[in-house]
Structure formats: C-alpha cells, structure tokens
Design a protein around this motif. Structure first.
Motif, PDB file in Angstrom:
ATOM      1  N   GLU A   1     -40.704 101.529  -0.611  1.00  0.00           N
ATOM      2  CA  GLU A   1     -42.029 102.143  -0.527  1.00  0.00           C
ATOM      3  C   GLU A   1     -43.171 101.152  -0.750  1.00  0.00           C
ATOM      4  O   GLU A   1     -44.161 101.183  -0.029  1.00  0.00           O
ATOM      5  CB  GLU A   1     -42.131 103.282  -1.544  1.00  0.00           C
ATOM      6  CG  GLU A   1     -41.185 104.435  -1.252  1.00  0.00           C
ATOM      7  CD  GLU A   1     -41.020 105.388  -2.424  1.00  0.00           C
ATOM      8  OE1 GLU A   1     -41.838 105.353  -3.371  1.00  0.00           O
ATOM      9  OE2 GLU A   1     -40.049 106.168  -2.399  1.00  0.00           O
TER      10      GLU A   1
ATOM     11  N   ARG B   1     -33.638 101.340   5.258  1.00  0.00           N
ATOM     12  CA  ARG B   1     -34.615 102.272   4.688  1.00  0.00           C
ATOM     13  C   ARG B   1     -34.400 103.680   5.251  1.00  0.00           C
ATOM     14  O   ARG B   1     -34.494 104.661   4.538  1.00  0.00           O
ATOM     15  CB  ARG B   1     -36.040 101.777   4.965  1.00  0.00           C
ATOM     16  CG  ARG B   1     -37.104 102.694   4.392  1.00  0.00           C
ATOM     17  CD  ARG B   1     -38.492 102.118   4.464  1.00  0.00           C
ATOM     18  NE  ARG B   1     -38.812 101.693   5.813  1.00  0.00           N
ATOM     19  CZ  ARG B   1     -39.740 100.787   6.105  1.00  0.00           C
ATOM     20  NH1 ARG B   1     -40.431 100.196   5.146  1.00  0.00           N
ATOM     21  NH2 ARG B   1     -39.992 100.450   7.348  1.00  0.00           N
ATOM     22  N   GLU B   2     -34.089 103.753   6.541  1.00  0.00           N
ATOM     23  CA  GLU B   2     -33.857 105.066   7.155  1.00  0.00           C
ATOM     24  C   GLU B   2     -32.634 105.751   6.557  1.00  0.00           C
ATOM     25  O   GLU B   2     -32.658 106.967   6.322  1.00  0.00           O
ATOM     26  CB  GLU B   2     -33.732 104.952   8.670  1.00  0.00           C
ATOM     27  CG  GLU B   2     -35.076 104.840   9.360  1.00  0.00           C
ATOM     28  CD  GLU B   2     -36.088 105.895   8.899  1.00  0.00           C
ATOM     29  OE1 GLU B   2     -35.769 107.111   8.927  1.00  0.00           O
ATOM     30  OE2 GLU B   2     -37.186 105.511   8.472  1.00  0.00           O
TER      31      GLU B   2
ATOM     32  N   ARG C   1     -33.721 107.031   3.180  1.00  0.00           N
ATOM     33  CA  ARG C   1     -34.587 108.219   3.289  1.00  0.00           C
ATOM     34  C   ARG C   1     -33.786 109.465   3.648  1.00  0.00           C
ATOM     35  O   ARG C   1     -34.092 110.552   3.157  1.00  0.00           O
ATOM     36  CB  ARG C   1     -35.684 107.967   4.322  1.00  0.00           C
ATOM     37  CG  ARG C   1     -36.757 107.030   3.816  1.00  0.00           C
ATOM     38  CD  ARG C   1     -37.818 106.772   4.850  1.00  0.00           C
ATOM     39  NE  ARG C   1     -38.881 105.953   4.311  1.00  0.00           N
ATOM     40  CZ  ARG C   1     -39.794 105.344   5.036  1.00  0.00           C
ATOM     41  NH1 ARG C   1     -39.772 105.436   6.365  1.00  0.00           N
ATOM     42  NH2 ARG C   1     -40.721 104.612   4.451  1.00  0.00           N
TER      43      ARG C   1
ATOM     44  N   ARG D   1     -34.155 112.853   0.832  1.00  0.00           N
ATOM     45  CA  ARG D   1     -35.197 113.814   1.255  1.00  0.00           C
ATOM     46  C   ARG D   1     -35.164 115.038   0.407  1.00  0.00           C
ATOM     47  O   ARG D   1     -34.218 115.498  -0.098  1.00  0.00           O
ATOM     48  CB  ARG D   1     -34.998 114.180   2.720  1.00  0.00           C
ATOM     49  CG  ARG D   1     -35.396 113.035   3.578  1.00  0.00           C
ATOM     50  CD  ARG D   1     -35.499 113.420   5.001  1.00  0.00           C
ATOM     51  NE  ARG D   1     -35.995 112.203   5.647  1.00  0.00           N
ATOM     52  CZ  ARG D   1     -36.032 112.013   6.909  1.00  0.00           C
ATOM     53  NH1 ARG D   1     -35.632 112.927   7.725  1.00  0.00           N
ATOM     54  NH2 ARG D   1     -36.478 110.892   7.411  1.00  0.00           N
TER      55      ARG D   1
END
Length: 180
Positions: A121, A172-173, A176, A180
C-alpha cells in the motif's frame, strides 16, 4: 525516532524502524545459533552493530528496511522483520527473524502480514518474495500462512551466493484477493 517514520501496530506487536537501543536484543538473537542459522549465521556484537546500522541507514536512504519487533505486553525487542531489498537482491523481500524464545507464537506471521500490507500500500510494491533456505521448514510454514508459494530456486548476491535458497512469493493482486 523521526516523526516521519512509520509505526505499525498489530494486536500483539509494535513494528518500528530500528534504533541504536536495539543492539543488545539484536546481538543476543544473532549469538543464538539456531536463530541465526538461516540469516547469515552467528555474529559478534561488533558485526551486529554493523548490521543494525545498515538497517538504520537503509531507512534513511531508501525509506524502508526491516522493522524492529516490539512485544506489546512486555515492551521488549523480540526480532526484526519487514521489507528488504539490498543491491543485487532477487526481489522485493519481506523477511523475518524472531528470537527463539518467542518461536511458535505466530509473531512472524502477524508482523509480516502488517509489513506486507504496508509494502504493497505505501511503498507501491507489486510483488513480494521471501528467500528461504530449502531446509528452513519453519520459515516455509510462515510463507505458506502468508499466502506465498514456492517459486523455485533463487540466488542471493555476494557474499551469500553459495547459500541455497528457494524464492517464495506472491503478487499484490494475489494478496488483495486473499485480504478483501
């Protein structure tokens, strides 16, 4: 500590940039062979001073490095973990080292999750690795709990080029998707 440096708070830990007061804890950790085995080996206090000053300098030069791990309930230094990417490193790493008496408490996972979120982030990293010796089963379990997978053999730069490592990691994906 400078007010512009980050402080990460988890349920049981405080992660802060290291400072000179961490030398005693750092030196004790690096004098313990089982703890130091996969992070460069046992080191003298003088070498630990250089290691600590390298981390402190990296914070000021790069804006990141490993955090000192402070146990909230006792206020004591219990390790170091977080972002690390020296010249020639195989990728943007989140690494960890916790004092042996605190092994099995989940501190490496708890602190690394906070450090990974911060790196994705705040630093804008798109990929995180963990360079782990093939025989370091405990760190492999930490990596798995973080959601990382073994990407295969890697190589560290000198003077660690002869140390076998596997590169664990995630994007990063991928991170994430799980958070979530």
């Amino acid at each position: 500590m400078r007010s512009d440096l980050p402080l990460l708070d988890t349920p049981r830990l405080i992660l802060r940039p290291p400072d000179a007061t961490d030398l005693d804890g750092w030196s004790q950790m690096m004098a313990d062979e089982p703890t130091a085995r996969f992070i460069g080996g046992v080191a003298t206090r003088a070498v630990c001073w250089r290691q600590l000053m390298t981390m402190i300098g990296a914070w000021h030069a790069q804006g990141f490095a490993m955090f000192s791990v402070i146990e909230k309930n006792s206020g004591r230094w219990v390790g170091r973990l977080g972002p690390w990417c020296p010249e020639g490193w195989p990728g943007t790493e989140i690494g960890w080292a916790i004092v042996r008496e605190c092994w099995g408490r989940g501190y490496a996972v708890e602190g690394s999750k906070a450090a990974m979120a911060w790196a994705f982030e705040t630093l804008g990293w798109t990929d995180i690795i963990h360079s782990i010796a093939p025989e370091n089963v405990a760190s492999q379990r930490v990596a798995e709990k973080l959601g990382s997978r073994n990407r295969g053999p890697g190589q560290l730069p000198p003077p660690f080029e002869s140390a076998p490592v596997d590169i664990w990691g995630q994007t990063r994906e991928e991170w994430r998707q799980r958070h979530r």
